[in-house]
Design a protein around this motif. Structure first.
Motif, PDB file in Angstrom:
ATOM      1  N   GLY A  84       0.802  -1.215   0.000  1.00  0.00           N
ATOM      2  CA  GLY A  84       0.000   0.000   0.000  1.00  0.00           C
ATOM      3  C   GLY A  84       0.833   1.262   0.000  1.00  0.00           C
ATOM      4  O   GLY A  84       2.065   1.233   0.137  1.00  0.00           O
ATOM      5  N   ASP A  85       0.157   2.386  -0.110  1.00  0.00           N
ATOM      6  CA  ASP A  85       0.835   3.686  -0.175  1.00  0.00           C
ATOM      7  C   ASP A  85       1.377   4.113   1.179  1.00  0.00           C
ATOM      8  O   ASP A  85       2.377   4.833   1.264  1.00  0.00           O
ATOM      9  CB  ASP A  85      -0.161   4.748  -0.665  1.00  0.00           C
ATOM     10  CG  ASP A  85      -0.837   4.346  -1.959  1.00  0.00           C
ATOM     11  OD1 ASP A  85      -0.257   4.623  -3.015  1.00  0.00           O
ATOM     12  OD2 ASP A  85      -1.926   3.737  -1.904  1.00  0.00           O
ATOM     13  N   LEU A  86       0.706   3.671   2.243  1.00  0.00           N
ATOM     14  CA  LEU A  86       1.068   4.071   3.598  1.00  0.00           C
ATOM     15  C   LEU A  86       1.335   2.821   4.424  1.00  0.00           C
ATOM     16  O   LEU A  86       0.575   1.857   4.365  1.00  0.00           O
ATOM     17  CB  LEU A  86      -0.054   4.907   4.213  1.00  0.00           C
ATOM     18  CG  LEU A  86      -0.297   6.233   3.476  1.00  0.00           C
ATOM     19  CD1 LEU A  86      -1.724   6.715   3.656  1.00  0.00           C
ATOM     20  CD2 LEU A  86       0.695   7.287   3.967  1.00  0.00           C
ATOM     21  N   ILE A  87       2.419   2.847   5.179  1.00  0.00           N
ATOM     22  CA  ILE A  87       2.876   1.670   5.903  1.00  0.00           C
ATOM     23  C   ILE A  87       2.842   1.958   7.400  1.00  0.00           C
ATOM     24  O   ILE A  87       3.548   2.847   7.887  1.00  0.00           O
ATOM     25  CB  ILE A  87       4.321   1.290   5.497  1.00  0.00           C
ATOM     26  CG1 ILE A  87       4.458   1.194   3.967  1.00  0.00           C
ATOM     27  CG2 ILE A  87       4.749   0.017   6.199  1.00  0.00           C
ATOM     28  CD1 ILE A  87       3.634   0.125   3.327  1.00  0.00           C
ATOM     29  N   THR A  88       2.022   1.221   8.131  1.00  0.00           N
ATOM     30  CA  THR A  88       2.032   1.351   9.580  1.00  0.00           C
ATOM     31  C   THR A  88       3.317   0.728  10.116  1.00  0.00           C
ATOM     32  O   THR A  88       3.670  -0.394   9.746  1.00  0.00           O
ATOM     33  CB  THR A  88       0.799   0.675  10.205  1.00  0.00           C
ATOM     34  OG1 THR A  88      -0.372   1.260   9.616  1.00  0.00           O
ATOM     35  CG2 THR A  88       0.755   0.886  11.699  1.00  0.00           C
ATOM     36  N   CYS A  89       4.005   1.481  10.967  1.00  0.00           N
ATOM     37  CA  CYS A  89       5.383   1.142  11.346  1.00  0.00           C
ATOM     38  C   CYS A  89       5.478   0.609  12.761  1.00  0.00           C
ATOM     39  O   CYS A  89       5.049   1.272  13.713  1.00  0.00           O
ATOM     40  CB  CYS A  89       6.269   2.385  11.235  1.00  0.00           C
ATOM     41  SG  CYS A  89       6.284   3.181   9.612  1.00  0.00           S
ATOM     42  N   ARG A  90       6.058  -0.561  12.897  1.00  0.00           N
ATOM     43  CA  ARG A  90       6.453  -1.035  14.220  1.00  0.00           C
ATOM     44  C   ARG A  90       7.633  -0.192  14.704  1.00  0.00           C
ATOM     45  O   ARG A  90       8.317   0.433  13.888  1.00  0.00           O
ATOM     46  CB  ARG A  90       6.828  -2.514  14.166  1.00  0.00           C
ATOM     47  CG  ARG A  90       5.653  -3.449  13.823  1.00  0.00           C
ATOM     48  CD  ARG A  90       6.038  -4.891  14.068  1.00  0.00           C
ATOM     49  NE  ARG A  90       5.043  -5.843  13.635  1.00  0.00           N
ATOM     50  CZ  ARG A  90       3.994  -6.231  14.354  1.00  0.00           C
ATOM     51  NH1 ARG A  90       3.780  -5.684  15.542  1.00  0.00           N
ATOM     52  NH2 ARG A  90       3.150  -7.139  13.900  1.00  0.00           N
ATOM     53  N   ASN A 301       7.089   3.820  22.765  1.00  0.00           N
ATOM     54  CA  ASN A 301       6.661   4.230  21.421  1.00  0.00           C
ATOM     55  C   ASN A 301       6.210   2.981  20.672  1.00  0.00           C
ATOM     56  O   ASN A 301       7.004   2.089  20.407  1.00  0.00           O
ATOM     57  CB  ASN A 301       7.818   4.889  20.672  1.00  0.00           C
ATOM     58  CG  ASN A 301       8.235   6.215  21.285  1.00  0.00           C
ATOM     59  OD1 ASN A 301       7.629   6.671  22.242  1.00  0.00           O
ATOM     60  ND2 ASN A 301       9.265   6.815  20.740  1.00  0.00           N
ATOM     61  N   ASP A 302       4.938   2.955  20.314  1.00  0.00           N
ATOM     62  CA  ASP A 302       4.364   1.689  19.845  1.00  0.00           C
ATOM     63  C   ASP A 302       4.026   1.663  18.365  1.00  0.00           C
ATOM     64  O   ASP A 302       4.196   0.645  17.703  1.00  0.00           O
ATOM     65  CB  ASP A 302       3.093   1.383  20.651  1.00  0.00           C
ATOM     66  CG  ASP A 302       2.474   0.044  20.280  1.00  0.00           C
ATOM     67  OD1 ASP A 302       3.130  -0.986  20.540  1.00  0.00           O
ATOM     68  OD2 ASP A 302       1.358   0.026  19.734  1.00  0.00           O
ATOM     69  N   ILE A 303       3.526   2.771  17.830  1.00  0.00           N
ATOM     70  CA  ILE A 303       2.985   2.712  16.471  1.00  0.00           C
ATOM     71  C   ILE A 303       3.226   4.038  15.747  1.00  0.00           C
ATOM     72  O   ILE A 303       3.059   5.122  16.315  1.00  0.00           O
ATOM     73  CB  ILE A 303       1.482   2.360  16.505  1.00  0.00           C
ATOM     74  CG1 ILE A 303       0.931   2.122  15.097  1.00  0.00           C
ATOM     75  CG2 ILE A 303       0.668   3.406  17.246  1.00  0.00           C
ATOM     76  CD1 ILE A 303      -0.463   1.495  15.096  1.00  0.00           C
ATOM     77  N   GLY A 304       3.662   3.934  14.510  1.00  0.00           N
ATOM     78  CA  GLY A 304       3.845   5.103  13.649  1.00  0.00           C
ATOM     79  C   GLY A 304       3.335   4.763  12.257  1.00  0.00           C
ATOM     80  O   GLY A 304       2.830   3.661  12.014  1.00  0.00           O
ATOM     81  N   ILE A 305       3.458   5.712  11.338  1.00  0.00           N
ATOM     82  CA  ILE A 305       3.019   5.449   9.965  1.00  0.00           C
ATOM     83  C   ILE A 305       3.900   6.222   8.997  1.00  0.00           C
ATOM     84  O   ILE A 305       4.251   7.382   9.240  1.00  0.00           O
ATOM     85  CB  ILE A 305       1.519   5.785   9.770  1.00  0.00           C
ATOM     86  CG1 ILE A 305       1.011   5.244   8.429  1.00  0.00           C
ATOM     87  CG2 ILE A 305       1.252   7.274   9.932  1.00  0.00           C
ATOM     88  CD1 ILE A 305      -0.506   5.144   8.368  1.00  0.00           C
TER      89      ILE A 305
END
Length: 423
Positions: A84-90, A301-305
């Motif tokens: 996808g265009d956007l990646i949720t980041c660990r 820090n748990d989740i980014g995008i």
């Protein structure tokens, strides 16, 4: 010879085509990759409508994968060019590896990135701090959630020290109505994240100890890293007869059904527990080793995008990322998902009482992150997975704390040399 009328008609048609093209280009669908499949309704009902209303012409498609399958599935999609265009980041090393492989775009020039402190960006930044590659979305805080009705029934108060904590557990066990602690030994991450990484910072002094591990000044065999394993080993006495065969969902069910009094928790449990439990909930931070000691919390820090470097819609993706960096998103996310705390500099009013209790600990405790996430899990054996295994063994009683500490340290030393990742 072309007639004047035909020329005018052709020119008008060309002009219409030129003006129509940008309008068509604005109708873009951005697909978001994520492991948070439990967030689907929140994205569909709250977050996506808010963004799309403010950004006509951009449609969002939230397409999550099961958490245990996300890393492998995402890597396969990125390799195939179908992500996808956007990646949720660990957080930390997993996403840094994607950036270094060229899959995530640098975001150092993203306008909204200035809304975050260096600490907030640290989970999604290069080691030198120069290039962020994901927008921070939220952190989670560790502690203990308890059955407040059970505490009132038994005349118990929230413990603040290790001694008080075990006195409370002894009182619950002696009464016999409730299992004192809802924790199992099957899902290894539960023993590490909810156990060792929850109580441990008070022993290794949070960031001071974590950074000492990275620099080589400290080892897992040191007393401050072994002692919390000894404390964890004692938990087995209070976890109930079936805890050796108990999974993480089993632990959740024991607690929400009112059969266990205390749940070693992350703040991400709040929404589920409030939905399923028919009793009053309370929370307390990790007890300190002794009276007067500094309180520490794992505020992780748990989740980014971030943006897929290969997206065909970089401008629209950046518009979305700037929105994620905004106060509007921070407020929507924190209140739609109580227990996930925004990382931007903008103040956010949280409406959930239990979530406010967790976040209030930032005022009275020192914050740190899980010690296995940054730098130290880049090799094999993976330090995070090693922590899972040996913390679980300690909780199950199949390995002594000293044996576990030695095994964890040996695994780390087999590949890691302090400074090996310095440029």
């Amino acid at each position: 010879m072309i007639s004047k009328s035909r020329l005018l008609c052709t020119s008008a048609g060309l002009a219409l085509a030129l003006t129509a093209t940008p309008l068509l280009a604005q109708d873009v669908t951005l697909t978001i990759e994520s492991w948070r499949n439990d967030d689907l309704t929140i994205w569909q009902n709250t977050l996506i409508p808010a963004f799309e209303e403010a950004n006509p012409g951009i449609t969002l498609n939230f397409a999550p994968t099961a958490p245990t399958e996300y890393n492998a599935a995402l890597n396969a999609k990125l390799d195939a060019g179908s992500a996808g265009d956007l990646i949720t980041c660990r957080p930390f090393d997993a996403s840094l590896a994607l950036f270094e492989a060229g899959y995530l775009a640098p975001l150092d020039d993203l306008e909204g990135i200035s809304n975050f402190s260096d600490v907030a960006k640290s989970a999604w930044n290069t080691d030198d701090g120069s290039t962020p590659f994901c927008v921070p979305m939220a952190s989670v805080i560790h502690g203990f959630i308890y059955n407040a009705d059970a505490f009132a029934e038994l005349g118990l108060e929230e413990p603040t020290t290790e001694e008080e904590f075990f006195a409370v557990l002894d009182a619950i066990k002696e009464d016999g109505t409730y299992i004192p602690l809802a924790i199992g030994a099957v899902d290894q991450w539960e023993s590490a994240s909810m156990g060792y990484h929850n109580i441990g910072p008070a022993y290794w002094a949070g960031e001071e100890g974590r950074l000492a591990l990275i620099s080589g000044e400290a080892k897992f065999t040191d007393e401050e890293w072994t002692e919390p394993l000894r404390v964890l080993a004692r938990w087995g006495e209070y976890a109930g007869d079936g805890y050796l065969a108990q999974t993480y969902p089993d632990s959740q069910n024991l607690f929400t059904l009112g059969r266990a009094a205390i749940f070693p928790a992350g703040s991400w449990e709040i929404a589920l527990f409030e939905e399923q439990a028919d009793f009053e909930l309370g929370a307390f931070p990790p007890p300190v080793p002794a009276e007067g000691d500094t309180c520490y919390i794992s505020d992780h820090n748990d989740i980014g995008i971030g943006m897929n470097a290969a997206t065909e819609h970089p401008e629209e993706a950046r518009a979305f990322l700037n929105w994620v960096a905004s106060a509007e998103f921070a407020s929507l996310y924190a209140n739609a998902l109580p227990g996930f705390f925004g990382l931007s500099s903008d103040p956010v009013t949280i409406e959930n009482e239990l979530a406010n209790e967790f976040v209030s600990w930032r005022e009275t405790c020192e914050s740190t992150i899980r010690p296995t996430y940054a730098i130290l899990s880049r090799g094999t054996p993976n330090l995070e997975n090693d922590n899972w295994l040996h913390a679980s063994n300690v909780l199950a009683g199949t390995e002594t704390p000293e044996e576990a500490a030695a095994a964890i340290q040996s695994g780390l030393e087999s590949w890691y040399t302090p400074g090996m990742f310095d440029e």
